[in-house]
Design a protein around this motif. Structure first.
Motif: not given
Length: 69
Positions: A1-27
């Motif tokens: 997998m190209p590095v740029r694609l891997r970094k793009f997917i990883g960035t999206i996953l980290i954003i989802i992780l941060v938003l999801g964990s904040a939502l769960i923690a606050n709930t």
């Protein structure tokens, strides 16, 4: 997998992780910490604020790709 694609997917996953964990923690906090003292809130949010770092470290390690020799 190209590095740029891997970094793009990883960035999206980290954003989802941060938003999801904040939502769960606050709930959970709203449902359980209503009558807790101030130090209970402080401890809870300090711990939940640090928990997302472990999965994020794994995602960042994956984004970096295999070790170069």
């Amino acid at each position: 997998m190209p590095v740029r694609l891997r970094k793009f997917i990883g960035t999206i996953l980290i954003i989802i992780l941060v938003l999801g964990s904040a939502l769960i923690a606050n709930t959970i906090a709203v449902a359980t910490l209503g009558e807790a003292p101030w130090w209970g809130h402080l401890l809870y949010f300090a711990l939940t604020g640090l928990i997302w770092i472990l999965p994020a470290m794994l995602i960042i390690k994956w984004m970096a790709g295999p070790k170069q020799q």
